[in-house]
Design a protein around this motif. Structure first.
Motif, PDB file in Angstrom:
ATOM      1  N   HIS A  47      -0.425   0.761  -4.658  1.00  0.00           N
ATOM      2  CA  HIS A  47      -0.791  -0.275  -5.798  1.00  0.00           C
ATOM      3  C   HIS A  47       0.462  -1.684  -6.291  1.00  0.00           C
ATOM      4  O   HIS A  47      -0.255  -1.433  -7.718  1.00  0.00           O
ATOM      5  N   VAL A  48       1.282  -0.602  -6.188  1.00  0.00           N
ATOM      6  CA  VAL A  48       2.644  -2.016  -7.641  1.00  0.00           C
ATOM      7  C   VAL A  48       2.803  -3.152  -6.150  1.00  0.00           C
ATOM      8  O   VAL A  48       3.621  -3.770  -7.006  1.00  0.00           O
ATOM      9  N   GLY A  49       2.142  -3.002  -4.938  1.00  0.00           N
ATOM     10  CA  GLY A  49       2.717  -4.389  -4.600  1.00  0.00           C
ATOM     11  C   GLY A  49       3.388  -3.867  -3.627  1.00  0.00           C
ATOM     12  O   GLY A  49       3.950  -5.250  -2.966  1.00  0.00           O
ATOM     13  N   ALA A  50       3.757  -3.075  -3.053  1.00  0.00           N
ATOM     14  CA  ALA A  50       4.962  -3.003  -1.376  1.00  0.00           C
ATOM     15  C   ALA A  50       4.698  -3.335  -0.066  1.00  0.00           C
ATOM     16  O   ALA A  50       2.622  -2.957   0.027  1.00  0.00           O
ATOM     17  N   THR A  51       5.269  -4.252   0.658  1.00  0.00           N
ATOM     18  CA  THR A  51       3.972  -5.077   1.747  1.00  0.00           C
ATOM     19  C   THR A  51       4.163  -3.348   2.524  1.00  0.00           C
ATOM     20  O   THR A  51       4.905  -2.946   2.330  1.00  0.00           O
ATOM     21  N   ASN A  52       3.058  -3.635   3.490  1.00  0.00           N
ATOM     22  CA  ASN A  52       2.640  -3.271   4.611  1.00  0.00           C
ATOM     23  C   ASN A  52       3.411  -2.834   5.991  1.00  0.00           C
ATOM     24  O   ASN A  52       4.061  -1.157   5.874  1.00  0.00           O
ATOM     25  N   ALA A  84      17.320  -3.324   0.716  1.00  0.00           N
ATOM     26  CA  ALA A  84      15.785  -3.045   1.476  1.00  0.00           C
ATOM     27  C   ALA A  84      15.889  -2.029   2.328  1.00  0.00           C
ATOM     28  O   ALA A  84      15.264  -0.634   2.956  1.00  0.00           O
ATOM     29  N   ILE A  97       1.443   4.657  -3.770  1.00  0.00           N
ATOM     30  CA  ILE A  97       1.620   4.088  -5.463  1.00  0.00           C
ATOM     31  C   ILE A  97       2.154   3.053  -4.871  1.00  0.00           C
ATOM     32  O   ILE A  97       2.332   1.627  -5.597  1.00  0.00           O
ATOM     33  N   MET A  98       2.672   3.062  -3.804  1.00  0.00           N
ATOM     34  CA  MET A  98       3.532   2.008  -3.213  1.00  0.00           C
ATOM     35  C   MET A  98       2.300   0.665  -2.890  1.00  0.00           C
ATOM     36  O   MET A  98       2.760  -0.604  -3.765  1.00  0.00           O
ATOM     37  N   TRP A 141      -3.851  -0.282   6.286  1.00  0.00           N
ATOM     38  CA  TRP A 141      -4.581  -0.289   5.279  1.00  0.00           C
ATOM     39  C   TRP A 141      -5.781  -1.138   6.110  1.00  0.00           C
ATOM     40  O   TRP A 141      -5.875  -2.213   6.327  1.00  0.00           O
ATOM     41  N   LYS A 142      -7.007  -0.229   5.540  1.00  0.00           N
ATOM     42  CA  LYS A 142      -8.078  -1.650   5.556  1.00  0.00           C
ATOM     43  C   LYS A 142      -8.948  -1.203   4.673  1.00  0.00           C
ATOM     44  O   LYS A 142      -8.340  -0.387   3.462  1.00  0.00           O
ATOM     45  N   TYR A 158       7.254  -3.290   4.586  1.00  0.00           N
ATOM     46  CA  TYR A 158       7.402  -2.249   3.750  1.00  0.00           C
ATOM     47  C   TYR A 158       7.852  -0.675   3.810  1.00  0.00           C
ATOM     48  O   TYR A 158       8.746   0.155   3.967  1.00  0.00           O
TER      49      TYR A 158
END
Ligand SMILES: Nc1ncnc2c1ncn2[C@@H]1O[C@H](COP(=O)(O)OP(=O)(O)O)[C@@H](O)[C@H]1O
Ligand SMILES: [Mg+2]
Lengths: 299, 232
Positions: A208-213, A4, A205-206, A297-298, A215
């Motif tokens: 939606h596919v579940g990348a952490t905040n 990462a 996109i990140m 992100w809220k 990250y």
């Protein structure tokens, strides 16, 4: 973790080069601020030494009236000691004053020996050392009002003005540097804002596919830090080479040759370390401002 | 695997998008959601993928109460679901392979595993030969298949598609539906598809839920007959 991190670094560099002009202007704001910081640190690093020397020379010399009785001297000393800002009071009788005089005149001073004893025309005196951050002229004026004091003199207004000037330079410099640092942060935060805007699609996109905040935020924070570091490169080079050159042309001494300069090593390394750290800090804060505003992100 | 209990959603501006929704979808079901524009379909999907929080009731997916999730836990939850949109949302400067790999990179999968899995899903959506093409070199249907490949790359238990055929002609739409059915059968992925396309709902029949003004007005296991009721 390492995987990462590699990716974050890559993305951060891409961000810098994609908006190279912006990155460069932000970095140059950091550069200007840090060159000033460097100059100030080099001066202050040497001047704290110099002012200490000067401060020592700005003792107040207090002459005692001839008609003050010998047993009143201790009371007078206590009165001076009670004045706000007085650090120490050292008594010096006629004999000692004569010694000082003789010493000052060197070989020729011997001729004053004839005054030793009853005929000594010199006054008894106190040497008053004042505490830091008190104005010599104020303290001196108060001492001279005490009955029994014939006069209170100090190294002259010149030294006092010099010290005052240094303080003004120091506070003025800090203000200028702070203003520049804020400007640099603002520019960096703007650069990061633009990078974020350019990557809005990737970010969505990140998400939606579940990348952490963290990250998602990391590359932008790194980008800010890199810009800050980039801005500190030139100031560091100037510091190391410039001070080294200055030190050798001055022969390690300043003005009268009485005040010695800080040796180049390790002094320039300390200063460079501080500059790099400040660059990183400014970049970090600048990018965090934008990242918090744009990537919170809220739901 | 998906349970909605008395779910209501009122947006901050006061719009009541959903009322008292009760719904139960089992693992590996294939479900259509149909309804007019503004009937609350997208809102329903946003509640399921955690983008919005219900104002009433519970949304539970794979045993997780989505509305009650802490912010920091939402990304991990999302790894359980794949999402496909009408507008594909591919990255133009990345190849087909890279677009799919991207979804796995950003959740920290090992490089070797990524390569293997991307080849596998490109095979599944029948685009193995386009791996090195860029999105603009592909037809709309092919682009949507890339988006589907990306959505299922992480083996989600649930695949949500919000009008995936909205931008495609009927022929191409049919291939997308066929693909979703194949994924549903081969990977046992639960599929929830929002659509306007009555012909499709008719030709490839599945359980069909009809939304109207934020209410579920019909839920037919065998689907397909709503056109006659002129609800659409
Ligand atoms: N973010 C939002 N804020 C306020 N109102 C919204 C928002 N999203 C949707 N709505 C409203 O909620 C209702 C349902 O919208 P939506 O779920 O998008 O319907 P559909 O996808 O079926 O067309 C509409 O009246 C719409 O205007
Ligand atoms: Mg919609």
């Amino acid at each position: 973790m390492i995987r990462a991190l590699c990716r974050h670094f890559r993305e951060a560099f891409q961000g810098i080069f994609r908006h190279f002009a912006m990155s460069l202007s932000s970095a140059s704001a950091v550069t200007f601020a840090l060159i000033l910081v460097s100059g100030m640190m080099l001066i202050i690093g040497n001047i704290s030494q110099i002012t200490m020397d000067l401060q020592e020379s700005v003792n107040i010399f207090v002459r005692i009236d001839q008609d003050v009785e010998e047993d009143r001297v201790a009371i007078l000393q206590m009165a001076i000691e009670h004045i706000e800002g007085v650090n120490t009071v050292t008594y010096s009788d006629k004999d000692e004053e004569l010694n000082k005089l003789i010493e000052e005149f060197g070989e020729d001073g011997k001729m004053f020996e004839i005054y030793r004893g009853e005929n000594n025309p010199l006054s008894r005196a106190f040497v008053v050392e004042i505490k830091q951050n008190y104005k010599i002229s104020d303290v001196s004026a108060q001492i001279s009002k005490i009955p029994g004091v014939s006069e209170a003199v100090f190294g002259g207004t010149n030294t006092e003005m010099f010290i005052e000037m240094l303080t003004v330079i120091r506070t003025g410099g800090v203000v200028v540097v702070l203003v520049l640092a804020v400007l640099a942060m603002f520019l960096i935060s703007n650069t990061i804002k633009i990078t974020i805007a350019a990557r809005q699609k990737e970010i969505s996109i990140m998400r939606h596919v579940g990348a952490t905040n963290s990250y998602i935020r990391m590359p932008f924070v790194l980008e800010g830090i890199f810009i800050g570091l980039m801005g500190s490169v030139i100031p560091i080079l100037i510091t190391i080479m410039g001070y080294d050159y200055f030190y050798y042309t001055m022969g390690g001494k300043l003005i009268t040759g009485l005040l010695s300069l800080q040796p180049t090593i390790p002094f320039v390394f300390y200063v460079s370390g501080v500059l790099a750290a400040m660059g990183v800090f400014v970049g970090f804060v600048g990018s965090i401002i934008s990242v918090n505003k744009k990537l919170r992100w809220k739901r | 695997m998906l349970v909605l209990e008395n779910v209501g959603k009122t947006y901050k501006n006061g719009v009541k998008a959903l009322h008292d929704i009760n719904l139960n979808i089992e693992q590996s079901e294939f479900v259509y959601i149909i309804g007019n524009t503004g009937s609350g379909k997208s809102t329903l999907i946003k509640l399921i993928d955690g983008e919005e929080v219900p104002t009433k009731g519970n949304v539970k997916v794979v045993g997780i109460n989505v509305g009650k999730l802490k912010h920091s836990k939402v990304p991990l939850y999302r790894r359980n679901i794949g999402v496909v949109f009408q507008d594909f949302r591919l990255l133009e400067h990345k190849t087909v392979f890279e677009n799919v790999a991207f979804a796995l990179e950003v959740i920290n999968m090992k490089k070797l595993d990524i390569r293997r899995r991307v080849r596998e899903v490109l095979e599944l959506v029948d685009l193995a030969d386009k791996a090195n093409s860029f999105p603009h070199e592909l037809s709309g249907g092919q682009q949507q298949r890339v988006a589907i490949a990306r959505a299922i790359a992480n083996r989600p238990k649930l695949l949500i598609a919000d009008e995936p055929t909205g931008n495609l002609d009927p022929m191409t739409s049919k291939t997308i539906i066929d693909l979703l059915e194949k994924i549903n059968q081969e990977e046992k992925t639960t599929i929830l598809m929002v659509t306007h396309d009555v012909a499709l709902v008719d030709s490839n029949r599945h359980r069909t839920i009809v939304l109207q003004n934020g209410y579920i007005v019909a839920d037919a296991q065998d689907g397909g007959y709503f056109r006659d009721q002129s609800i659409m």
